[in-house]
Design a protein around this motif. Structure first.
Motif, PDB file in Angstrom:
ATOM      1  N   ALA A 110       0.811  -1.217   0.000  1.00 39.69           N
ATOM      2  CA  ALA A 110       0.000   0.000   0.000  1.00 39.69           C
ATOM      3  C   ALA A 110       0.846   1.269   0.000  1.00 39.69           C
ATOM      4  CB  ALA A 110      -0.931  -0.007   1.210  1.00 39.69           C
ATOM      5  N   GLY A 111       2.156   1.108  -0.005  1.00 37.10           N
ATOM      6  CA  GLY A 111       3.034   2.268   0.028  1.00 37.10           C
ATOM      7  C   GLY A 111       3.085   2.929   1.384  1.00 37.10           C
ATOM      8  N   GLY A 112       2.800   2.160   2.424  1.00 36.83           N
ATOM      9  CA  GLY A 112       2.726   2.712   3.769  1.00 36.83           C
ATOM     10  C   GLY A 112       4.022   3.338   4.255  1.00 36.83           C
ATOM     11  N   PHE A 113       5.144   2.710   3.925  1.00 38.03           N
ATOM     12  CA  PHE A 113       6.428   3.269   4.352  1.00 38.03           C
ATOM     13  C   PHE A 113       6.655   4.647   3.744  1.00 38.03           C
ATOM     14  CE2 PHE A 113       7.227  -1.310   4.935  1.00 38.03           C
ATOM     15  CZ  PHE A 113       7.711  -1.310   6.236  1.00 38.03           C
ATOM     16  N   GLY A 114       6.363   4.746   2.446  1.00 37.56           N
ATOM     17  CA  GLY A 114       6.548   6.029   1.771  1.00 37.56           C
ATOM     18  C   GLY A 114       5.604   7.097   2.283  1.00 37.56           C
ATOM     19  N   LEU A 115       4.331   6.735   2.477  1.00 33.89           N
ATOM     20  CA  LEU A 115       3.344   7.702   2.967  1.00 33.89           C
ATOM     21  C   LEU A 115       3.696   8.178   4.381  1.00 33.89           C
ATOM     22  CD1 LEU A 115       0.068   5.960   1.722  1.00 33.89           C
ATOM     23  CD2 LEU A 115       1.114   8.045   0.809  1.00 33.89           C
ATOM     24  N   TYR A 116       4.076   7.246   5.221  1.00 35.26           N
ATOM     25  CA  TYR A 116       4.448   7.612   6.586  1.00 35.26           C
ATOM     26  C   TYR A 116       5.685   8.500   6.569  1.00 35.26           C
ATOM     27  CZ  TYR A 116       6.093   7.061  11.407  1.00 35.26           C
ATOM     28  OH  TYR A 116       6.542   7.309  12.671  1.00 35.26           O
ATOM     29  N   ASN A 117       6.658   8.170   5.719  1.00 38.68           N
ATOM     30  CA  ASN A 117       7.862   8.992   5.611  1.00 38.68           C
ATOM     31  C   ASN A 117       7.534  10.396   5.115  1.00 38.68           C
ATOM     32  OD1 ASN A 117      10.928   9.147   5.541  1.00 38.68           O
ATOM     33  ND2 ASN A 117      10.438   9.673   3.429  1.00 38.68           N
ATOM     34  N   ASP A 118       6.632  10.498   4.126  1.00 45.86           N
ATOM     35  CA  ASP A 118       6.235  11.818   3.608  1.00 45.86           C
ATOM     36  C   ASP A 118       5.606  12.660   4.718  1.00 45.86           C
ATOM     37  OD1 ASP A 118       7.132  11.093   1.123  1.00 45.86           O
ATOM     38  OD2 ASP A 118       5.154  10.603   0.322  1.00 45.86           O
ATOM     39  N   TRP A 119       4.801  12.019   5.558  1.00 39.95           N
ATOM     40  CA  TRP A 119       4.154  12.738   6.660  1.00 39.95           C
ATOM     41  C   TRP A 119       5.196  13.256   7.652  1.00 39.95           C
ATOM     42  CZ3 TRP A 119       3.665  11.751  11.990  1.00 39.95           C
ATOM     43  CH2 TRP A 119       2.708  12.544  12.663  1.00 39.95           C
ATOM     44  N   ILE A 120       6.203  12.423   7.945  1.00 41.37           N
ATOM     45  CA  ILE A 120       7.273  12.837   8.857  1.00 41.37           C
ATOM     46  C   ILE A 120       8.077  13.986   8.247  1.00 41.37           C
ATOM     47  CG2 ILE A 120       9.449  12.139   9.930  1.00 41.37           C
ATOM     48  CD1 ILE A 120       7.111  10.926  11.362  1.00 41.37           C
TER      49      ILE A 120
ATOM     50  N   LEU B  85      10.342   1.823  -1.491  1.00 37.76           N
ATOM     51  CA  LEU B  85       9.372   1.919  -0.396  1.00 37.76           C
ATOM     52  C   LEU B  85       8.376   3.047  -0.618  1.00 37.76           C
ATOM     53  CD1 LEU B  85      11.518   1.224   2.803  1.00 37.76           C
ATOM     54  CD2 LEU B  85      10.254  -0.366   1.366  1.00 37.76           C
ATOM     55  N   GLY B  86       8.393   3.644  -1.823  1.00 37.43           N
ATOM     56  CA  GLY B  86       7.359   4.629  -2.158  1.00 37.43           C
ATOM     57  C   GLY B  86       7.776   6.073  -2.068  1.00 37.43           C
ATOM     58  N   SER B  87       9.088   6.355  -1.985  1.00 33.84           N
ATOM     59  CA  SER B  87       9.540   7.737  -1.920  1.00 33.84           C
ATOM     60  C   SER B  87      10.048   8.197  -3.277  1.00 33.84           C
ATOM     61  CB  SER B  87      10.650   7.876  -0.870  1.00 33.84           C
ATOM     62  OG  SER B  87      11.079   9.215  -0.787  1.00 33.84           O
ATOM     63  N   ASP B  88      10.319   9.504  -3.374  1.00 32.79           N
ATOM     64  CA  ASP B  88      10.789  10.060  -4.641  1.00 32.79           C
ATOM     65  C   ASP B  88      12.277  10.377  -4.634  1.00 32.79           C
ATOM     66  OD1 ASP B  88      10.620  12.061  -2.824  1.00 32.79           O
ATOM     67  OD2 ASP B  88       9.641  13.526  -4.134  1.00 32.79           O
TER      68      ASP B  88
ATOM     69  N   ALA C 176      16.229   9.740  -2.050  1.00 33.99           N
ATOM     70  CA  ALA C 176      16.885   8.954  -1.009  1.00 33.99           C
ATOM     71  C   ALA C 176      16.672   9.570   0.375  1.00 33.99           C
ATOM     72  CB  ALA C 176      18.379   8.849  -1.299  1.00 33.99           C
ATOM     73  N   TYR C 177      16.288   8.721   1.322  1.00 33.57           N
ATOM     74  CA  TYR C 177      16.165   9.116   2.726  1.00 33.57           C
ATOM     75  C   TYR C 177      16.904   8.090   3.573  1.00 33.57           C
ATOM     76  CZ  TYR C 177      12.489  12.499   1.588  1.00 33.57           C
ATOM     77  OH  TYR C 177      11.788  13.562   1.083  1.00 33.57           O
ATOM     78  N   PHE C 178      17.610   8.577   4.578  1.00 31.64           N
ATOM     79  CA  PHE C 178      18.393   7.690   5.439  1.00 31.64           C
ATOM     80  C   PHE C 178      17.509   6.622   6.065  1.00 31.64           C
ATOM     81  CE2 PHE C 178      20.408   6.371   9.365  1.00 31.64           C
ATOM     82  CZ  PHE C 178      21.745   6.235   9.012  1.00 31.64           C
ATOM     83  N   GLN C 179      16.349   7.026   6.592  1.00 34.07           N
ATOM     84  CA  GLN C 179      15.478   6.104   7.313  1.00 34.07           C
ATOM     85  C   GLN C 179      14.882   5.038   6.394  1.00 34.07           C
ATOM     86  OE1 GLN C 179      15.238   9.372   7.183  1.00 34.07           O
ATOM     87  NE2 GLN C 179      13.183  10.098   6.675  1.00 34.07           N
ATOM     88  N   LEU C 180      14.539   5.407   5.162  1.00 29.68           N
ATOM     89  CA  LEU C 180      14.001   4.417   4.228  1.00 29.68           C
ATOM     90  C   LEU C 180      15.104   3.474   3.754  1.00 29.68           C
ATOM     91  CD1 LEU C 180      11.523   6.530   2.062  1.00 29.68           C
ATOM     92  CD2 LEU C 180      10.998   4.954   3.928  1.00 29.68           C
ATOM     93  N   GLY C 181      16.293   4.021   3.554  1.00 31.42           N
ATOM     94  CA  GLY C 181      17.433   3.172   3.196  1.00 31.42           C
ATOM     95  C   GLY C 181      17.733   2.169   4.286  1.00 31.42           C
ATOM     96  N   LEU C 182      17.543   2.604   5.547  1.00 30.56           N
ATOM     97  CA  LEU C 182      17.771   1.713   6.689  1.00 30.56           C
ATOM     98  C   LEU C 182      16.792   0.538   6.681  1.00 30.56           C
ATOM     99  CD1 LEU C 182      19.166   1.092   9.375  1.00 30.56           C
ATOM    100  CD2 LEU C 182      17.603   2.695  10.483  1.00 30.56           C
TER     101      LEU C 182
END
Length: 413
Positions: A80-90, A317-320, A322-328
């Protein structure tokens, strides 16, 4: 490698891990013999052995349900792209990479803990209590959970903050500083865990003067092992299962006995179990194992430093970007097969160390008492006496009881 390929690999790894674990669990359950091996007869009576098999099967069914739930939630959240959506919100709320990473990982940890708690409660107050193991009250269970969460968040948050700080300060070389920090922390915890962390959950009291302490000190003296700190921990506060362990280095080294062990074993058997633990120390197993773990950590951090800034890792993970947390998160999933292989190697080594510690106790005339003590501990905890060889190979850090008894009997005195 593009983000779509990485996304597919992530799904494949998650599915393969789930299927592989369930496959081994199935093999292990089917390997349970309805008849005890000849050398293990007399350990269980017929009624007790049926109780053991019932306990293992019920745990297996419950493990399947809990792991299936966790697997399903993870895959649906990913799809559902939850990781990306949650990251965008943060990200929309702070530009700080440090705070982005901390809030992102904090949220995932809290959600994961909340989802796991009902299963933990059921395992403790339904299964463990049904078979007479649980002694924990609901209040103790809740208190333990709260303490554990806060302790994990504080320690994990501080270490993660330092790692991100090193990343922002040194770039791709952050892994070196992070490795040094985590290694020092691991050594510190190995030395002071029993003094600093255990008291938050259990009461430890020095073993009182008497026959048992005299026998333990006599054996330690006979084997050239300097021992001052012998403690008893109130394990019966939570479970009927018995245990003993050795912890710390130098002046901080101590032997810890569960009060349930004192209730279930004779003094000679307790000395034999401790002889095994002293064998680990004399063979430097703990020191070698820690050194290997530190090397593994360094390898993992180095590999992470090479991959964390790859944009496709975050895009998967649904981002546009690179983010450290998503890479982790992506790295943690992709590293899991490597982690499993290293874990298998460490278990092979650990089983070898257990045989060596058993041999140490046996060569100091404690073999017979050790066998007797191990049998009682296995019965008390309803241990699997006939695990499937593949399951044992992958997951067991200690050899199964029958193999240990056979090795002890073959050890030259």
């Amino acid at each position: 490698m593009n983000s779509e390929t990485i996304y597919i690999i992530i799904l494949l790894f998650l599915c393969a891990d789930f299927i592989f674990e369930r496959f081994l669990e199935g093999l292990n359950i089917r390997a349970m013999s309805p008849v005890l091996p000849e050398k293990l007869k007399g350990i269980y009576d017929e009624k007790e052995y049926k109780r053991f098999q019932s306990y293992k099967k019920e745990n297996n069914r419950f493990g399947l349900i809990s792991s299936a739930f966790s697997f399903t939630v993870t895959v649906l959240f990913l799809a559902a792209g939850g990781f990306g959506l949650y990251n965008d919100w943060i990200v929309s709320r702070t530009d700080s990479i440090l705070w982005q990473t901390l809030f992102f990982m904090l949220g995932l940890s809290v959600i994961s803990t909340l989802l796991e708690m009902p299963f933990s409660w059921y395992a403790t107050f339904r299964i463990e209590e049904k078979y007479g193991f649980n002694k924990s009250t609901l209040n103790t269970w809740i208190t333990d959970a709260v303490k554990g969460v806060f302790l994990s968040l504080i320690i994990g948050g501080l270490i993660l903050s330092a790692v991100v700080g090193f990343y922002l300060w040194t770039g791709s070389r952050f892994w070196i500083y992070a490795w040094v920090l985590i290694s020092l922390f691991s050594i510190f915890m190995a030395m002071f865990y029993s003094r600093l962390i255990v008291p938050l959950f259990n009461k430890q009291s020095p073993l009182q003067a008497g026959s048992l302490r005299d026998k333990i000190e006599a054996f330690a003296s006979r084997t050239g092992f300097r021992l001052k700190n012998i403690y008893v921990i109130d394990g019966s506060k939570r479970s009927t299962k018995a245990n003993a362990y050795f912890t710390g280095f130098g002046a901080e080294k101590r032997i810890v006995l569960y009060d349930t062990l004192l209730q279930d074993l004779t003094e000679e058997e307790i000395v034999a179990v401790l002889a095994h633990e002293i064998g680990h120390y004399r063979k430097k197993h703990t020191l070698k194992f820690m050194s290997a773990s530190i090397l593994q950590t360094g390898f993992m951090l180095w590999l992470f430093s090479l991959l964390v800034n790859i944009q496709a890792f975050s895009e998967a993970l649904g981002s546009d970007r690179a983010y450290f947390q998503l890479g982790l998160v992506t790295f943690a999933i992709l590293y899991s097969p490597v982690s499993m292989l290293l874990g298998i190697c460490m278990n092979i080594w650990s089983r070898k160390n257990e045989y060596e510690a058993d041999a140490f106790a046996t060569r100091h005339n404690e073999g017979e008492a050790l066998v007797s003590g191990l049998k009682k501990i296995s019965v008390k905890s309803l241990s699997n006496l006939t695990p499937h060889p593949w399951y044992e190979f992958v997951y067991y850090s200690h050899p199964s009881l029958l193999k240990r008894i056979k090795a002890i009997e073959q050890t030259d005195r």
